[in-house]
Motif scaffolding. Structure first.
Motif, PDB file in Angstrom:
ATOM      1  N   THR A  23       0.846  -1.196   0.000  1.00  0.00           N
ATOM      2  CA  THR A  23       0.000   0.000   0.000  1.00  0.00           C
ATOM      3  C   THR A  23       0.878   1.242   0.000  1.00  0.00           C
ATOM      4  OG1 THR A  23      -0.126   0.072   2.420  1.00  0.00           O
ATOM      5  CG2 THR A  23      -1.879  -1.136   1.257  1.00  0.00           C
ATOM      6  N   PHE A  24       0.405   2.254  -0.673  1.00  0.00           N
ATOM      7  CA  PHE A  24       1.011   3.585  -0.628  1.00  0.00           C
ATOM      8  C   PHE A  24      -0.092   4.541  -0.207  1.00  0.00           C
ATOM      9  CE2 PHE A  24       3.884   1.409  -3.521  1.00  0.00           C
ATOM     10  CZ  PHE A  24       5.119   1.790  -3.031  1.00  0.00           C
ATOM     11  N   ASN A  25       0.169   5.307   0.842  1.00  0.00           N
ATOM     12  CA  ASN A  25      -0.800   6.259   1.378  1.00  0.00           C
ATOM     13  C   ASN A  25      -0.180   7.646   1.426  1.00  0.00           C
ATOM     14  OD1 ASN A  25      -2.915   4.311   2.129  1.00  0.00           O
ATOM     15  ND2 ASN A  25      -1.358   3.560   3.534  1.00  0.00           N
ATOM     16  N   ASP A  26      -1.034   8.630   1.504  1.00  0.00           N
ATOM     17  CA  ASP A  26      -0.591  10.024   1.618  1.00  0.00           C
ATOM     18  C   ASP A  26       0.400  10.398   0.518  1.00  0.00           C
ATOM     19  OD1 ASP A  26      -2.149  10.273   3.931  1.00  0.00           O
ATOM     20  OD2 ASP A  26      -0.525   9.501   5.170  1.00  0.00           O
ATOM     21  N   HIS A  27       0.138   9.913  -0.691  1.00  0.00           N
ATOM     22  CA  HIS A  27       1.003  10.248  -1.828  1.00  0.00           C
ATOM     23  C   HIS A  27       0.852  11.729  -2.129  1.00  0.00           C
ATOM     24  CE1 HIS A  27       1.761  10.042  -6.407  1.00  0.00           C
ATOM     25  NE2 HIS A  27       2.876  10.341  -5.769  1.00  0.00           N
ATOM     26  N   ASP A  28       1.955  12.437  -2.013  1.00  0.00           N
ATOM     27  CA  ASP A  28       1.993  13.867  -2.288  1.00  0.00           C
ATOM     28  C   ASP A  28       2.884  14.075  -3.508  1.00  0.00           C
ATOM     29  OD1 ASP A  28       2.563  16.592  -2.432  1.00  0.00           O
ATOM     30  OD2 ASP A  28       2.652  16.835  -0.256  1.00  0.00           O
ATOM     31  N   PRO A  29       2.277  14.236  -4.697  1.00  0.00           N
ATOM     32  CA  PRO A  29       3.080  14.382  -5.912  1.00  0.00           C
ATOM     33  C   PRO A  29       3.979  15.615  -5.905  1.00  0.00           C
ATOM     34  CG  PRO A  29       0.758  14.027  -6.451  1.00  0.00           C
ATOM     35  CD  PRO A  29       0.847  14.236  -4.974  1.00  0.00           C
ATOM     36  N   VAL A  30       3.570  16.681  -5.233  1.00  0.00           N
ATOM     37  CA  VAL A  30       4.379  17.895  -5.184  1.00  0.00           C
ATOM     38  C   VAL A  30       5.627  17.654  -4.339  1.00  0.00           C
ATOM     39  CG1 VAL A  30       4.438  20.314  -4.488  1.00  0.00           C
ATOM     40  CG2 VAL A  30       2.383  19.383  -5.564  1.00  0.00           C
ATOM     41  N   ALA A  31       5.455  17.086  -3.159  1.00  0.00           N
ATOM     42  CA  ALA A  31       6.600  16.790  -2.286  1.00  0.00           C
ATOM     43  C   ALA A  31       7.369  15.552  -2.756  1.00  0.00           C
ATOM     44  CB  ALA A  31       6.126  16.580  -0.851  1.00  0.00           C
ATOM     45  N   GLY A  32       6.707  14.733  -3.578  1.00  0.00           N
ATOM     46  CA  GLY A  32       7.351  13.501  -4.048  1.00  0.00           C
ATOM     47  C   GLY A  32       7.529  12.483  -2.944  1.00  0.00           C
ATOM     48  N   SER A  33       6.524  12.377  -2.063  1.00  0.00           N
ATOM     49  CA  SER A  33       6.642  11.468  -0.926  1.00  0.00           C
ATOM     50  C   SER A  33       5.368  10.654  -0.748  1.00  0.00           C
ATOM     51  CB  SER A  33       6.922  12.256   0.352  1.00  0.00           C
ATOM     52  OG  SER A  33       5.834  13.110   0.641  1.00  0.00           O
ATOM     53  N   ALA A  34       5.511   9.550  -0.026  1.00  0.00           N
ATOM     54  CA  ALA A  34       4.372   8.704   0.334  1.00  0.00           C
ATOM     55  C   ALA A  34       4.785   7.805   1.488  1.00  0.00           C
ATOM     56  CB  ALA A  34       3.911   7.862  -0.855  1.00  0.00           C
ATOM     57  N   GLU A  35       3.778   7.298   2.180  1.00  0.00           N
ATOM     58  CA  GLU A  35       3.996   6.277   3.201  1.00  0.00           C
ATOM     59  C   GLU A  35       3.632   4.937   2.586  1.00  0.00           C
ATOM     60  OE1 GLU A  35       2.401   4.872   7.597  1.00  0.00           O
ATOM     61  OE2 GLU A  35       1.935   6.885   6.895  1.00  0.00           O
ATOM     62  N   TRP A  36       4.416   3.917   2.906  1.00  0.00           N
ATOM     63  CA  TRP A  36       4.121   2.608   2.353  1.00  0.00           C
ATOM     64  C   TRP A  36       3.951   1.592   3.470  1.00  0.00           C
ATOM     65  CZ3 TRP A  36       7.038  -2.083   1.274  1.00  0.00           C
ATOM     66  CH2 TRP A  36       8.212  -2.207   2.024  1.00  0.00           C
ATOM     67  N   GLY A  37       3.337   0.489   3.138  1.00  0.00           N
ATOM     68  CA  GLY A  37       3.181  -0.636   4.042  1.00  0.00           C
ATOM     69  C   GLY A  37       2.987  -1.890   3.213  1.00  0.00           C
ATOM     70  N   PHE A  38       3.026  -3.024   3.875  1.00  0.00           N
ATOM     71  CA  PHE A  38       2.861  -4.278   3.154  1.00  0.00           C
ATOM     72  C   PHE A  38       2.433  -5.381   4.106  1.00  0.00           C
ATOM     73  CE2 PHE A  38       7.044  -4.637   4.931  1.00  0.00           C
ATOM     74  CZ  PHE A  38       7.169  -5.977   5.242  1.00  0.00           C
ATOM     75  N   PHE A  39       1.900  -6.451   3.543  1.00  0.00           N
ATOM     76  CA  PHE A  39       1.683  -7.695   4.268  1.00  0.00           C
ATOM     77  C   PHE A  39       1.620  -8.816   3.250  1.00  0.00           C
ATOM     78  CE2 PHE A  39      -2.286  -5.343   3.933  1.00  0.00           C
ATOM     79  CZ  PHE A  39      -3.160  -6.243   3.346  1.00  0.00           C
ATOM     80  N   LEU A  40       1.845 -10.027   3.749  1.00  0.00           N
ATOM     81  CA  LEU A  40       1.972 -11.193   2.882  1.00  0.00           C
ATOM     82  C   LEU A  40       0.970 -12.280   3.246  1.00  0.00           C
ATOM     83  CD1 LEU A  40       5.854 -11.323   2.996  1.00  0.00           C
ATOM     84  CD2 LEU A  40       4.497 -10.956   0.924  1.00  0.00           C
ATOM     85  N   ASP A  41       0.786 -13.209   2.337  1.00  0.00           N
ATOM     86  CA  ASP A  41       0.024 -14.434   2.581  1.00  0.00           C
ATOM     87  C   ASP A  41       0.935 -15.364   3.375  1.00  0.00           C
ATOM     88  OD1 ASP A  41      -1.383 -16.821   2.556  1.00  0.00           O
ATOM     89  OD2 ASP A  41      -1.130 -17.143   0.400  1.00  0.00           O
ATOM     90  N   VAL A  42       0.985 -15.150   4.687  1.00  0.00           N
ATOM     91  CA  VAL A  42       1.926 -15.860   5.553  1.00  0.00           C
ATOM     92  C   VAL A  42       1.791 -17.370   5.409  1.00  0.00           C
ATOM     93  CG1 VAL A  42       2.603 -16.247   7.963  1.00  0.00           C
ATOM     94  CG2 VAL A  42       2.028 -13.937   7.180  1.00  0.00           C
ATOM     95  N   ASP A  43       0.574 -17.890   5.527  1.00  0.00           N
ATOM     96  CA  ASP A  43       0.394 -19.346   5.489  1.00  0.00           C
ATOM     97  C   ASP A  43       0.806 -19.944   4.153  1.00  0.00           C
ATOM     98  OD1 ASP A  43      -0.489 -19.482   8.110  1.00  0.00           O
ATOM     99  OD2 ASP A  43      -2.627 -19.438   7.559  1.00  0.00           O
ATOM    100  N   GLY A  44       0.360 -19.346   3.055  1.00  0.00           N
ATOM    101  CA  GLY A  44       0.682 -19.882   1.733  1.00  0.00           C
ATOM    102  C   GLY A  44       2.172 -19.870   1.454  1.00  0.00           C
ATOM    103  N   LEU A  45       2.840 -18.778   1.794  1.00  0.00           N
ATOM    104  CA  LEU A  45       4.280 -18.673   1.551  1.00  0.00           C
ATOM    105  C   LEU A  45       5.075 -19.607   2.462  1.00  0.00           C
ATOM    106  CD1 LEU A  45       4.456 -14.842   0.989  1.00  0.00           C
ATOM    107  CD2 LEU A  45       5.040 -16.600  -0.707  1.00  0.00           C
ATOM    108  N   GLN A  46       4.668 -19.738   3.722  1.00  0.00           N
ATOM    109  CA  GLN A  46       5.365 -20.671   4.620  1.00  0.00           C
ATOM    110  C   GLN A  46       5.203 -22.106   4.136  1.00  0.00           C
ATOM    111  OE1 GLN A  46       3.856 -19.632   8.555  1.00  0.00           O
ATOM    112  NE2 GLN A  46       5.798 -18.656   9.038  1.00  0.00           N
ATOM    113  N   GLU A  47       4.010 -22.452   3.697  1.00  0.00           N
ATOM    114  CA  GLU A  47       3.740 -23.798   3.177  1.00  0.00           C
ATOM    115  C   GLU A  47       4.677 -24.147   2.027  1.00  0.00           C
ATOM    116  OE1 GLU A  47      -0.236 -24.855   1.458  1.00  0.00           O
ATOM    117  OE2 GLU A  47      -0.819 -24.542   3.557  1.00  0.00           O
TER     118      GLU A  47
END
Length: 175
Positions: A75-99
């Motif tokens: 995810t990218f949030n608070d994308h400010d094209p003028v400042a050229g900045s954003a906050e990012w985050g992520f999460f994964l399919d933990v069970d599927g990838l561990q399997e």
């Protein structure tokens, strides 16, 4: 153009057909336990979130694929094209990838792809995110990819009745 690895698309815009997978992955106990917002996400609450995200040009939700399988969200949030900045985050399919024994390599590829996307596709000058201070693995991975901690952006917040320290890490484009 979205990131690719060996010709296979690894990040793409989320679609309506992805919404339930996104909710399931986000509701995994390990994901919720490492998050600032730990509450179980109901289908109704998730539908409201999805409607807001789709209507907000400052937010992006991307599906991450590894080894040809959808298995995460960036995810990218608070994308400010003028400042050229954003906050990012992520999460994964933990069970599927561990399997499949793919959790660590997928996690590293997701971080690489997200950084490339932020500085390439989005044209950002800086991207940052919040991590709970006890989550040393995530902070170490961010450092590996060139993120640095910004001490002035540390803060504490209450999570499930306990004060938790939140660390901000940020990466600035070097070229």
């Amino acid at each position: 153009m979205l990131n690719d690895l060996g010709g296979a698309e690894v990040l793409r815009e989320a679609r309506e057909s992805d919404v339930e997978s996104i909710r399931e992955w986000r509701n995994h106990p390990k994901t919720r336990g490492a998050s600032i917002w730990t509450a179980y996400i109901t289908p109704e609450g998730h539908a409201q979130w999805w409607a807001k995200v789709r209507a907000d040009p400052a937010r992006r939700v991307l599906i991450f694929s590894y080894a040809g399988r959808d298995c995460g969200v960036v995810t990218f949030n608070d994308h400010d094209p003028v400042a050229g900045s954003a906050e990012w985050g992520f999460f994964l399919d933990v069970d599927g990838l561990q399997e499949r024994g793919e959790l660590l390599p997928a996690w590293m590829e997701l971080e690489r792809a997200a950084v490339d996307y932020a500085f390439g596709e989005m044209g950002l000058r800086s991207v940052g995110g919040r991590t709970l201070a006890w989550n040393k693995q995530v902070i170490a991975l961010h450092r590996r990819f060139g993120f640095v901690e910004v001490p002035s952006r540390r803060y504490t917040t209450e999570i499930d009745g306990a004060e938790q320290l939140v660390v901000w890490t940020e990466k600035t484009r070097t070229t």
